[in-house]
Each structure stands twice: as C-alpha cells, then as structure tokens.
Design a protein around this motif. Sequence first.
Motif, PDB file in Angstrom:
ATOM      1  N   THR A   8     -44.954-107.528   9.493  1.00  0.00           N
ATOM      2  CA  THR A   8     -45.654-106.716   8.266  1.00  0.00           C
ATOM      3  C   THR A   8     -44.616-105.980   7.793  1.00  0.00           C
ATOM      4  OG1 THR A   8     -47.810-107.307   8.918  1.00  0.00           O
ATOM      5  CG2 THR A   8     -47.495-105.699   6.966  1.00  0.00           C
ATOM      6  N   TYR A   9     -44.216-105.861   6.414  1.00  0.00           N
ATOM      7  CA  TYR A   9     -43.338-104.977   5.945  1.00  0.00           C
ATOM      8  C   TYR A   9     -44.124-104.402   4.697  1.00  0.00           C
ATOM      9  CZ  TYR A   9     -39.239-106.441   8.871  1.00  0.00           C
ATOM     10  OH  TYR A   9     -38.550-106.736   9.813  1.00  0.00           O
ATOM     11  N   ILE A  10     -43.832-103.267   4.339  1.00  0.00           N
ATOM     12  CA  ILE A  10     -44.626-102.637   3.166  1.00  0.00           C
ATOM     13  C   ILE A  10     -43.420-102.091   1.991  1.00  0.00           C
ATOM     14  CG2 ILE A  10     -46.017-100.728   2.511  1.00  0.00           C
ATOM     15  CD1 ILE A  10     -47.377-100.680   5.326  1.00  0.00           C
ATOM     16  N   GLN A  11     -43.773-102.240   1.038  1.00  0.00           N
ATOM     17  CA  GLN A  11     -42.965-101.941  -0.142  1.00  0.00           C
ATOM     18  C   GLN A  11     -43.124-100.595  -0.642  1.00  0.00           C
ATOM     19  OE1 GLN A  11     -43.687-102.909  -4.014  1.00  0.00           O
ATOM     20  NE2 GLN A  11     -41.460-103.024  -4.784  1.00  0.00           N
ATOM     21  N   CYS A  12     -41.963 -99.726  -0.779  1.00  0.00           N
ATOM     22  CA  CYS A  12     -42.193 -98.299  -1.215  1.00  0.00           C
ATOM     23  C   CYS A  12     -42.268 -98.472  -2.651  1.00  0.00           C
ATOM     24  CB  CYS A  12     -40.965 -97.448  -0.765  1.00  0.00           C
ATOM     25  SG  CYS A  12     -41.060 -95.974  -1.400  1.00  0.00           S
ATOM     26  N   PRO A  13     -42.973 -97.596  -3.327  1.00  0.00           N
ATOM     27  CA  PRO A  13     -42.813 -97.830  -4.865  1.00  0.00           C
ATOM     28  C   PRO A  13     -41.639 -97.290  -5.725  1.00  0.00           C
ATOM     29  CG  PRO A  13     -44.410 -95.802  -4.228  1.00  0.00           C
ATOM     30  CD  PRO A  13     -43.841 -96.757  -2.856  1.00  0.00           C
ATOM     31  N   TYR A  53     -39.938-101.898   4.227  1.00  0.00           N
ATOM     32  CA  TYR A  53     -40.018-101.079   5.412  1.00  0.00           C
ATOM     33  C   TYR A  53     -41.271-101.457   6.468  1.00  0.00           C
ATOM     34  CZ  TYR A  53     -36.529 -98.104   3.101  1.00  0.00           C
ATOM     35  OH  TYR A  53     -35.477 -97.835   2.307  1.00  0.00           O
ATOM     36  N   PRO A  54     -41.093-101.184   7.820  1.00  0.00           N
ATOM     37  CA  PRO A  54     -42.315-101.022   8.429  1.00  0.00           C
ATOM     38  C   PRO A  54     -43.153 -99.774   8.524  1.00  0.00           C
ATOM     39  CG  PRO A  54     -40.260-101.550   9.838  1.00  0.00           C
ATOM     40  CD  PRO A  54     -39.781-101.141   8.450  1.00  0.00           C
ATOM     41  N   LEU A  55     -44.430-100.051   8.760  1.00  0.00           N
ATOM     42  CA  LEU A  55     -45.215 -98.748   8.744  1.00  0.00           C
ATOM     43  C   LEU A  55     -44.894 -97.475   9.283  1.00  0.00           C
ATOM     44  CD1 LEU A  55     -48.027 -98.034   7.431  1.00  0.00           C
ATOM     45  CD2 LEU A  55     -48.995 -98.838   9.413  1.00  0.00           C
ATOM     46  N   GLU A  56     -44.148 -97.767  10.428  1.00  0.00           N
ATOM     47  CA  GLU A  56     -43.525 -96.530  11.403  1.00  0.00           C
ATOM     48  C   GLU A  56     -42.364 -95.867  10.546  1.00  0.00           C
ATOM     49  OE1 GLU A  56     -43.667 -99.658  12.269  1.00  0.00           O
ATOM     50  OE2 GLU A  56     -45.353 -99.734  13.788  1.00  0.00           O
ATOM     51  N   TYR A  57     -41.869 -96.542   9.605  1.00  0.00           N
ATOM     52  CA  TYR A  57     -40.597 -95.858   8.847  1.00  0.00           C
ATOM     53  C   TYR A  57     -41.206 -95.081   7.699  1.00  0.00           C
ATOM     54  CZ  TYR A  57     -37.246 -98.344  11.570  1.00  0.00           C
ATOM     55  OH  TYR A  57     -36.525 -98.707  12.608  1.00  0.00           O
ATOM     56  N   LEU A  58     -42.318 -95.071   7.261  1.00  0.00           N
ATOM     57  CA  LEU A  58     -42.997 -94.591   5.960  1.00  0.00           C
ATOM     58  C   LEU A  58     -43.526 -93.226   6.199  1.00  0.00           C
ATOM     59  CD1 LEU A  58     -44.138 -97.814   4.311  1.00  0.00           C
ATOM     60  CD2 LEU A  58     -42.093 -96.645   4.055  1.00  0.00           C
ATOM     61  N   GLU A 590     -57.522 -93.772  -4.355  1.00  0.00           N
ATOM     62  CA  GLU A 590     -57.027 -95.139  -4.168  1.00  0.00           C
ATOM     63  C   GLU A 590     -55.336 -95.212  -3.922  1.00  0.00           C
ATOM     64  OE1 GLU A 590     -56.246 -96.646  -9.003  1.00  0.00           O
ATOM     65  OE2 GLU A 590     -58.151 -97.200  -7.911  1.00  0.00           O
ATOM     66  N   LEU A 591     -55.324 -96.348  -3.327  1.00  0.00           N
ATOM     67  CA  LEU A 591     -53.660 -96.406  -3.074  1.00  0.00           C
ATOM     68  C   LEU A 591     -53.410 -98.132  -3.276  1.00  0.00           C
ATOM     69  CD1 LEU A 591     -50.896 -95.550  -2.050  1.00  0.00           C
ATOM     70  CD2 LEU A 591     -51.944 -95.908   0.398  1.00  0.00           C
ATOM     71  N   ALA A 592     -52.399 -98.329  -4.007  1.00  0.00           N
ATOM     72  CA  ALA A 592     -52.013 -99.683  -4.063  1.00  0.00           C
ATOM     73  C   ALA A 592     -50.629 -99.910  -3.847  1.00  0.00           C
ATOM     74  CB  ALA A 592     -52.492-100.158  -5.628  1.00  0.00           C
ATOM     75  N   TYR A 593     -50.509-100.825  -3.174  1.00  0.00           N
ATOM     76  CA  TYR A 593     -48.953-101.142  -2.554  1.00  0.00           C
ATOM     77  C   TYR A 593     -48.853-102.668  -2.356  1.00  0.00           C
ATOM     78  CZ  TYR A 593     -50.918-100.851   1.776  1.00  0.00           C
ATOM     79  OH  TYR A 593     -51.953-101.103   2.917  1.00  0.00           O
ATOM     80  N   TRP A 594     -47.567-103.013  -2.511  1.00  0.00           N
ATOM     81  CA  TRP A 594     -47.280-104.541  -1.994  1.00  0.00           C
ATOM     82  C   TRP A 594     -46.857-104.647  -0.783  1.00  0.00           C
ATOM     83  CZ3 TRP A 594     -47.843-109.188  -4.626  1.00  0.00           C
ATOM     84  CH2 TRP A 594     -47.989-109.164  -5.965  1.00  0.00           C
ATOM     85  N   CYS A 595     -47.278-105.621   0.019  1.00  0.00           N
ATOM     86  CA  CYS A 595     -46.526-105.722   1.398  1.00  0.00           C
ATOM     87  C   CYS A 595     -46.222-107.265   1.632  1.00  0.00           C
ATOM     88  CB  CYS A 595     -47.821-105.412   2.513  1.00  0.00           C
ATOM     89  SG  CYS A 595     -49.072-106.441   2.421  1.00  0.00           S
ATOM     90  N   VAL A 596     -45.521-107.554   2.577  1.00  0.00           N
ATOM     91  CA  VAL A 596     -44.959-108.769   2.917  1.00  0.00           C
ATOM     92  C   VAL A 596     -45.324-109.215   4.165  1.00  0.00           C
ATOM     93  CG1 VAL A 596     -42.917-110.524   3.204  1.00  0.00           C
ATOM     94  CG2 VAL A 596     -43.002-108.590   1.415  1.00  0.00           C
ATOM     95  N   LEU A 597     -46.025-110.422   4.315  1.00  0.00           N
ATOM     96  CA  LEU A 597     -46.301-110.927   5.588  1.00  0.00           C
ATOM     97  C   LEU A 597     -45.405-112.140   6.118  1.00  0.00           C
ATOM     98  CD1 LEU A 597     -50.130-111.054   4.745  1.00  0.00           C
ATOM     99  CD2 LEU A 597     -49.103-109.136   5.844  1.00  0.00           C
ATOM    100  N   GLY A 598     -44.825-111.831   7.045  1.00  0.00           N
ATOM    101  CA  GLY A 598     -43.985-112.841   7.889  1.00  0.00           C
ATOM    102  C   GLY A 598     -44.750-113.763   8.522  1.00  0.00           C
ATOM    103  N   LEU A 599     -45.117-114.914   8.494  1.00  0.00           N
ATOM    104  CA  LEU A 599     -45.804-115.753   9.236  1.00  0.00           C
ATOM    105  C   LEU A 599     -45.149-116.481  10.532  1.00  0.00           C
ATOM    106  CD1 LEU A 599     -48.548-116.829   6.743  1.00  0.00           C
ATOM    107  CD2 LEU A 599     -48.443-114.739   8.120  1.00  0.00           C
ATOM    108  N   GLY A 600     -43.895-116.676  10.236  1.00  0.00           N
ATOM    109  CA  GLY A 600     -43.071-117.800  10.972  1.00  0.00           C
ATOM    110  C   GLY A 600     -42.199-118.499  10.298  1.00  0.00           C
ATOM    111  N   ARG A 601     -41.544-119.549  11.021  1.00  0.00           N
ATOM    112  CA  ARG A 601     -40.521-120.600  10.453  1.00  0.00           C
ATOM    113  C   ARG A 601     -41.205-121.740  10.470  1.00  0.00           C
ATOM    114  NH1 ARG A 601     -35.252-118.622  10.838  1.00  0.00           N
ATOM    115  NH2 ARG A 601     -34.845-116.837  11.987  1.00  0.00           N
ATOM    116  N   ILE A 602     -40.859-122.484   9.134  1.00  0.00           N
ATOM    117  CA  ILE A 602     -41.238-123.862   8.980  1.00  0.00           C
ATOM    118  C   ILE A 602     -40.495-124.941   9.539  1.00  0.00           C
ATOM    119  CG2 ILE A 602     -41.707-125.540   7.026  1.00  0.00           C
ATOM    120  CD1 ILE A 602     -42.226-123.176   5.290  1.00  0.00           C
ATOM    121  N   LYS A 603     -41.048-125.544  10.006  1.00  0.00           N
ATOM    122  CA  LYS A 603     -40.253-126.731  11.137  1.00  0.00           C
ATOM    123  C   LYS A 603     -39.427-127.559  10.027  1.00  0.00           C
ATOM    124  CE  LYS A 603     -40.639-130.279  14.351  1.00  0.00           C
ATOM    125  NZ  LYS A 603     -41.718-130.860  15.431  1.00  0.00           N
ATOM    126  N   GLN A 604     -38.191-127.734  10.076  1.00  0.00           N
ATOM    127  CA  GLN A 604     -37.273-128.400   9.181  1.00  0.00           C
ATOM    128  C   GLN A 604     -37.400-130.127   9.649  1.00  0.00           C
ATOM    129  OE1 GLN A 604     -33.228-126.928   9.256  1.00  0.00           O
ATOM    130  NE2 GLN A 604     -33.971-124.821   9.165  1.00  0.00           N
TER     131      GLN A 604
END
Length: 604
Positions: A8-13, A53-58, A590-604
């Motif tokens: 999980t990565y979080i986007q800084c505004p 960034y990861p949550l630990e970096y923010l 309130e707090l609003a932000y974008w985050c990115v969820l990396g779920l895995g690799r798709i099989k080729q």
Amino acid sequence: MAPLEPYTYIQCPCSDFSPLGQPADASSPTSAEEEEEEHTFDPRAPRSNFGLYPLEYLLYCEDCHQIRCPRCVAEEIVTYYCPSCLFEVPSSNLKSEGNRCTRSCFQCPICIGPLSVTSLESAPPDPNLLSPDQGGIPHTTYCLTCSYCNWSSTEIGIRFDKPNSIHAQLAKIRNGGETRLTAKERKERRKELSSHRGGGHAAAVAAAAAAAAASEEAEVVDLETQFANLKSFYNRQLADPNASENSLSTLGDLGFSSPSSLSRIMNLYTGGRLNDTRTKSRLGIMREAYTPSEGLLVANLDESDAIAKLHQTTLEDTSSMDQLMAQPPNLGEPQLHGEACFASSLRPIPYLLRTKRSKRCPVCRHIISKPEAKIQNTRFRIRLVAGSYMPSISIKRLSLPGANGSSSSLVAGDFLEPFKPVHFVLTFKNPIFEPLKVTLGTPAKTPGRFPSKVTVLCPTFDIDANTDVWDEALKDNDRESSVRNTDGSGSSSRRQRAGTVGESGQFQVEAGKVWGRGRNWVSIVVEVVPASLQLRNKDDVLKEDEDILEIPMFVRIEWEVEGGGDDDVSGQSAAGRSGAGTGEQKEKRELAYWCVLGLGRIKQ
C-alpha cells in the motif's frame, strides 16, 4: 519471476498538478469527462513516482490537517555534530574551519574506513648521545592506521608527535614529512618582507625581495594558500584603484578594466560627465599577479615524470575516481590542483559533519518533527507521524471455502490468473480515539494498457474508536452475557464473515456488508478481475512492472472531535450544522487522499 507481495502506497497532496487560472469550460460536452479523467489518479504516470510513499514515511500537520511527505516539508538545522566522535560543532565555526571535523577523526583514503591513532616507538640511533634528563627513553611517534585495509600514514611519510590534535598537525605536514606553512605564517612572512622594504638601503631591500621571491617560486603552493594570496592581492587593488604601475594592459582613458567601471557607466544615466578631468585622475587600472605571494600559480603541463612513474608502478598504486572524489581539494597534491593520481599522494580524509534537523509544515510553519538537541539522544521532542492520525491498510488474498461451511483461509501472494475473479481482504485499523466514517472510491477499470475490473463490495463503513484493550474486554463480556440471556448462545457477532452459499455450492460474499470487525479495525472485500497481458502487435514489448496489478483508491475519512481553544467558533458552527441538541460542541474534520494498492503480478 517471483510473485509480488501486496503493498500500500499513499499519495502526498504536494504532487498534485492543478493548472491555476485555467477553469474548465462548462459548455463543452467533454469538459465533465476530461475533468473526471484529470481527477482520477494514475499510478503508472511518470509524475506518480515522486508522490507515492509508504505510511511510515509520511508526517501529519495538526493545524492544516494534511499529509506531509519528505519532499514538501521545510527543514531547519538544529545542531551540527561529527558522526565519529559525536562532538557538537558550533555553527560559527563552519565558515572558519569548514564542514569537517577538526579533531582526530579521519577516514582511510583507500577504503573510507575509520582511522585510529597508533603509537610507534623508535629507539634513538646512539643511546650515548642522550642527555641525562632523557634517561634513555625512546622517542614515541604516532600514525593513523586502518583496521580494514591495513593502510598506515607512514606509507605517505606522515608521522605525528602527539596523539591528539591530529587535524592541526596534519595541516602542517606534506606527503613525505615536509613541513607546510599555514596561511597565517605566510601572512606574517609577507608583513616582515613589507617592513624591510619600507626602510634600509635600496640594494639590500632589492636583494631581500629577490631572495624571498625565489624561495616562494621554489616552494609549492597549495590551492588554499593560492586563494588566500590572490584574495589579499585583489583586496589591495580595490583599496587603491590608482595603482597602475607595471600594468600589463591599458584600455585608454576610459578605464573599463577598473573595479569602478560599473559606477562610471551608471553615471552616464545619472548626470555624470565622461570628460571630467577629476574623474580621469581618479581612474585606476588593475594589474595581474606577478609572484606566488600575489596568487600567481603557473600551470605545470609537463607530465613526463608522472608517465615515467607509471611505468615503474602497477595499477594498484594509482588512485581510483572514487578516491579522488572523496579527497577534499585542499588536502590533495598541490601541484596537481587537488587531484592525486597516485595512491602515495592521497591523504587522510576528515569526517564530514552531520546535522540534526527539525521539520516544519510549509503552509502554516507548524513544527511536525523536532529531535533532541543532545547528540547521544536519538529521541524526538515532537514527532507527528501520519500513522498516528490516519488508518493503516493491510491487504491479504482471500480463498473462499466450499459448500461444506469450512472456515475461509487467507493465502500468501501468488500470480493472478487473467479473467479469473480474485477476492482480497482490506483491513483498516483506526489509530485515534474517535470513531471514523470511511468512504472508498475506485475506478471501474484500472488505468493503463491492460485495464482490470475492480469492485469494492462495501465502499462505506464505520470504524470504532481505538479504546483500551481492557475496556474492550469488559465490553465483550457484557455483550456476551446479554446475548446468553436472550438466545442462550454465547457466540459474538462482531467477527462474523459476511457471506452466503450460492446455488453452485460455493461460498459467496455479500455486497454492502463488512467482512470482519474488531475493536478498532474493519475488514472489507474487494473483487478484482485481472486483464490479459496479450499484446495485439508482435512488435510491442511489455514494459517493466507492467504486469503488476495496481488499483488507485480514493479514501475519505470523517470524524468529530471536541471543539475548544481557538476552534470554538468552528466547533459551534459544526455542531449547529449537525443539528445535535445535546449541548456538546463537536468539530467535524475530514481527510481525503489517494492511495495505491498493489495486489500482485498477473500471470503472462
């Protein structure tokens, strides 16, 4: 290629790009679609690499109620210190002594390891020549040794008389053991020479000046001394602009090479007259340096000696580019302008100073991180990390059980099959002591060349406050006792799995319901249908990490806190808007932000 674990990565505004002054045209039929596409975050865009960034970096600003990343904070230096001796250096000494430790902390010029002071006991050549006071005690010298590569300062002919103040002793010794005059000693010598020139016989003064010039030319001048001589020479020229004796070049009566030429040119526009005789009499022309005492350093382009030395040595005896870059300019071999081509010309490197820095919010200047001023203390006085104010998100892959009702299991990350629905469990954990209302939003298809379908089964849910563990245990006991009194069963419904058995006999999750709930956490299910990675054209190539399934998710958090202090007015207005007649003043945040969820690799 190995499978990828979910992340999980979080986007800084601060990485948002908003074209100010260019509003969208409401009359355009595509304005709404373009605005929606602009607001949809693309994790594969080149700009996204600088905002995730990861949550630990923010960090988190309590006044602005916004996320702050390491790129958007304003840093202030608290203290300077040496990483070797942990000695605090005042900021006033940086200009005079440089940004390096001036004690006995050095690094090896070969392997950049720490150097230690080692004693070398050398017996006198003839004990009978010693005086009675010495008593036959051998003279002790010291050197710098490296415990990693066994390098020693004796290899370059440097030894020290005392085990302390190594930096001051090293500044007076050249490679080979020759003494080197400091800038202060050279200045005193120039003063003595000028005093001799002021009086006495003309022939004697001329002979002394010629002898001093010859000794200066014979002596090799390093870069630091050359800069000091050249600076003092031009300062004298600026103080006396009429000193035009022995000038090498003249440009007429205008005097464009004079230091006051800019002011004369500006006088053309302020009423000054160019043909003024008084102005011509004050014009002076600066001359060039003649001697090493004035800063002259003749370039030595003859490399025959270095080439002959290369024929007699091996490649290990020459210095690498990394070793040359680590050498400070004023510590290298002086005749090569600070670049030592051979390992015998390298010198010990003083440690670069480190800093402790505090971080402020760039908008409101509020301190969000401040370390302790003491060097030995690694704690922080103020540390507003984002993990203490916003919920953390953890991802696990879900394998649904069959019709026998067996418990569901969470398996580790594996390759994702194209066009095969996969379920993931997202767990949100609340770190604050107020209940949260979370609203999630994701695009129907992920951006990129291979769009995958995404469905959040429960986009809106509430998370309980982060209470004490013992209070939660007491609440669970009261809840279980109340359930036993009503239906006679002791099962609690707080951790039930939201799902039913379908017609095919498989366990199916239900939309609109949370998967699990705990003291301060809630789990929901996200259904993903990975896309196929088949390329239409044979010439197309799959880009790096393009097979990773990343989902952009917009998270909006709402909670209420007690208003007080400077926020009384906002708390009253929030309470009035909410229509609560309890008399308690609540402030809605309130707090609003974008985050990115990396779920895995798709099989080729």
